[in-house]
Design an enzyme around this catalytic site. Structure first.
Site, PDB file in Angstrom:
ATOM      1  N   THR A   1      20.898  30.024  10.310  1.00 26.33           N
ATOM      2  CA  THR A   1      21.550  30.081  11.623  1.00 26.33           C
ATOM      3  C   THR A   1      22.253  31.431  11.750  1.00 26.33           C
ATOM      4  OG1 THR A   1      23.425  28.838  10.699  1.00 26.33           O
ATOM      5  CG2 THR A   1      21.839  27.590  11.974  1.00 26.33           C
TER       6      THR A   1
ATOM      7  N   SER B   1      20.027  33.802   7.527  1.00 30.98           N
ATOM      8  CA  SER B   1      19.350  34.293   8.738  1.00 30.98           C
ATOM      9  C   SER B   1      19.336  35.819   8.801  1.00 30.98           C
ATOM     10  CB  SER B   1      20.102  33.747   9.961  1.00 30.98           C
ATOM     11  OG  SER B   1      19.777  34.476  11.111  1.00 30.98           O
TER      12      SER B   1
ATOM     13  N   GLN C   1      15.594  34.438   5.662  1.00 34.23           N
ATOM     14  CA  GLN C   1      14.790  34.200   6.871  1.00 34.23           C
ATOM     15  C   GLN C   1      14.588  35.508   7.634  1.00 34.23           C
ATOM     16  OE1 GLN C   1      16.564  34.027  10.271  1.00 34.23           O
ATOM     17  NE2 GLN C   1      14.516  34.175  11.175  1.00 34.23           N
TER      18      GLN C   1
ATOM     19  N   TYR D   1      13.317  37.517  11.050  1.00 32.61           N
ATOM     20  CA  TYR D   1      12.883  37.645  12.441  1.00 32.61           C
ATOM     21  C   TYR D   1      12.207  38.991  12.542  1.00 32.61           C
ATOM     22  CZ  TYR D   1      15.626  33.940  14.794  1.00 32.61           C
ATOM     23  OH  TYR D   1      16.130  32.752  15.256  1.00 32.61           O
TER      24      TYR D   1
ATOM     25  N   THR E   1      10.199  33.246  10.649  1.00 33.24           N
ATOM     26  CA  THR E   1      10.338  32.384  11.835  1.00 33.24           C
ATOM     27  C   THR E   1       9.414  32.893  12.928  1.00 33.24           C
ATOM     28  OG1 THR E   1      12.617  31.827  11.291  1.00 33.24           O
ATOM     29  CG2 THR E   1      11.980  31.564  13.589  1.00 33.24           C
TER      30      THR E   1
ATOM     31  N   LYS F   1       8.147  29.235   9.496  1.00 35.05           N
ATOM     32  CA  LYS F   1       9.033  28.285  10.199  1.00 35.05           C
ATOM     33  C   LYS F   1       8.744  28.291  11.701  1.00 35.05           C
ATOM     34  CE  LYS F   1      13.992  27.353  10.960  1.00 35.05           C
ATOM     35  NZ  LYS F   1      14.370  27.848  12.270  1.00 35.05           N
TER      36      LYS F   1
ATOM     37  N   HIS G   1      12.938  24.580  16.500  1.00 32.20           N
ATOM     38  CA  HIS G   1      14.125  25.438  16.528  1.00 32.20           C
ATOM     39  C   HIS G   1      15.344  24.676  17.075  1.00 32.20           C
ATOM     40  CE1 HIS G   1      14.835  29.906  15.998  1.00 32.20           C
ATOM     41  NE2 HIS G   1      15.981  29.575  16.531  1.00 32.20           N
TER      42      HIS G   1
ATOM     43  N   GLY H   1      20.613  22.150  10.541  1.00 31.46           N
ATOM     44  CA  GLY H   1      21.070  23.300  11.321  1.00 31.46           C
ATOM     45  C   GLY H   1      22.480  23.046  11.810  1.00 31.46           C
TER      46      GLY H   1
END
Ligand SMILES: Cc1cc2nc3c(=O)[nH]c(=O)nc-3n(C[C@H](O)[C@H](O)[C@H](O)COP(=O)(O)O)c2cc1C
Length: 410
Positions: free
Chosen positions: A79, A107, A128, A130, A155, A250, A274, A328
């Site tokens: 998160t 994250s 994670q 992005y 993700t 993910k 999500h 989450g």
């Protein structure tokens, strides 16, 4: 400190503790928030069919995930902006996960750098990713490998940011601006404001700030949460080649996508919408889990998130084929109420509920839980959603169950 007794009560307390725009950022979903309700409804329309007269005096919910033993089928999911919920929230969550014996997924949009987290938190840490910008992504992946992370979670469900109307209404955007309304809100929550000021003010996107590959463009992209919408299968393949350790994808909701990830060399997938923050009318992950399990029967770890608030939800996901689930908001509510201790208490509560569910279901071990322990609640949902009748659904679960039996028999 006395903590609430369930996740929902933590949520109620978190709503009081956090300024409204921060609570809404955590709690909200996309558009009409039908997805939030759909995620919960998916769990609620399954009931248990307990087995009696089984010796469950000794129970064990530990499990093996990607070759490692974890204390419960749980992870704290990635998160962003945890530092807005609690000072150094990333470290607090990671420590709570370590105490509970489960992994923490950091994250890309964290507020402490991945190197600092690795140095200060310990435990089983995943990173994670992005993909906002190719160069930045490459640099983050290399840094994560050097800092000792061994599991990367890519993700893939944020091609652009979901339309989160609570955030739009509240003017929640990064960098956080202090409008007169926001200042009043901060004043009404002095404990939160004091903690924020004491910890150095509004938290920054530490991984991006400290990254070599982070040009102005990449920073602007993350701040406005604009992802690289051109990221496609060949890019995932390139990522697979670059990252030498375990890779998890993910945000998967289709059996064909899940299978393609595994065929491409991913070590597992996370079935997720999500937490209903992206496409409001996306299917609930639990509803597609049996199909995805069947598609990936040949291998790959299978995880699920979105809507988990109770230990019984975890057991239902495991019954339908999940190896583990990610939390989450549940642990974020705990974080908002009591930092590391609050997040840890939420994990204890969920673990206790898993244990009770196993005992009352007639399962001494988590691996004893099967699809035959579930029945759809006969509430007319089948007719409503047109796809299946009560009988069809039960048959589908039994079919799925037969598929799982060989795999789980020791
Ligand atoms: C406040 C918040 C921030 C999130 N940030 C990220 C993120 O940075 N990366 C990511 O992959 N998922 C992110 N998610 C999604 C979660 O990882 C997870 O999929 C979702 O929260 C699960 O649903 P649940 O909150 O109902 O448990 C975020 C979710 C929330 C609530």
């Amino acid at each position: 400190m006395r903590f609430p007794i369930n996740v929902d009560a933590f949520r109620t307390l978190a709503r009081r503790r956090l300024p409204r725009r921060i609570f809404d950022y955590v709690d909200g979903g996309a558009e009409d928030e039908r997805g939030l309700r759909r995620n919960r409804a998916a769990f609620e329309r399954l009931a248990f069919l307990p087995q009696r007269l089984v010796d469950v005096s000794r129970r064990n919910q530990s499990t093996t995930l990607l070759g490692q033993t974890i204390a419960a089928p749980l992870l704290i999911g990635p998160t962003g902006m945890n530092g807005l919920v609690w000072p150094n929230g990333d470290i607090a969550l990671a420590r709570a996960a370590r105490r509970a014996g489960i992994p923490f997924v950091m994250s890309t949009a964290s507020n402490v750098s991945l190197e600092r987290l690795a140095g200060e938190a310990g435990g089983e840490l995943w990173y994670q990713l992005y993909v906002l910008h190719r160069d930045l992504a490459d640099s983050l992946v290399d840094r994560a490998a050097s800092a000792g992370y061994r599991t990367l979670v890519a993700t893939v469900d944020v091609t652009l940011n979901g339309k989160r109307e609570r955030d739009l209404r509240n003017g929640f955007a990064l960098p956080l601006r202090f409008t007169p309304q926001a200042c009043l809100d901060a004043l009404a929550h002095p404990r939160w404001t004091y903690a924020l000021l004491r910890s150095g003010g509004v938290p920054t996107l530490a991984n991006i700030e400290s990254s070599n590959g982070a040009g102005i463009e990449a920073r602007a992209a993350l701040l406005s949460r604009q992802m690289d919408a051109s990221f496609a299968w060949e890019d995932l393949s390139r990522l697979r080649d670059r990252w030498p350790h375990r890779l998890i994808v993910k945000g998967i909701l289709r059996p064909d996508d899940a299978l393609r990830c595994i065929e491409l060399g991913a070590d597992g997938v996370i079935v997720s919408n999500h937490g209903a923050r992206q496409l409001d009318d996306a299917v609930a992950p639990l509803d597609v889990l049996p199909e995805i399990k069947a598609a990936c029967a040949s291998g790959g770890a299978l995880m699920l998130d979105s809507g988990i608030r109770r230990g019984s939800d975890v057991v239902k996901a495991v019954a339908l084929g999940a190896d583990a689930v990610l939390l989450g908001r549940a642990t974020l509510y705990g974080l908002a109420v009591g930092g590391e201790a609050g997040a840890f208490r939420v994990l204890e509560i969920v673990q206790d509920e898993i244990d009770r569910t196993l005992a009352m279901l007639g399962c001494a071990y988590l691996s004893d839980v099967r699809a035959h322990h579930l029945r759809p609640v006969s509430s007319g949902y089948g007719a409503l959603f047109g796809g299946f009748t009560h009988g069809d659904q039960a048959e589908r679960y039994e079919h799925h169950d037969r598929g799982c039996q060989e795999e789980r028999t020791p």
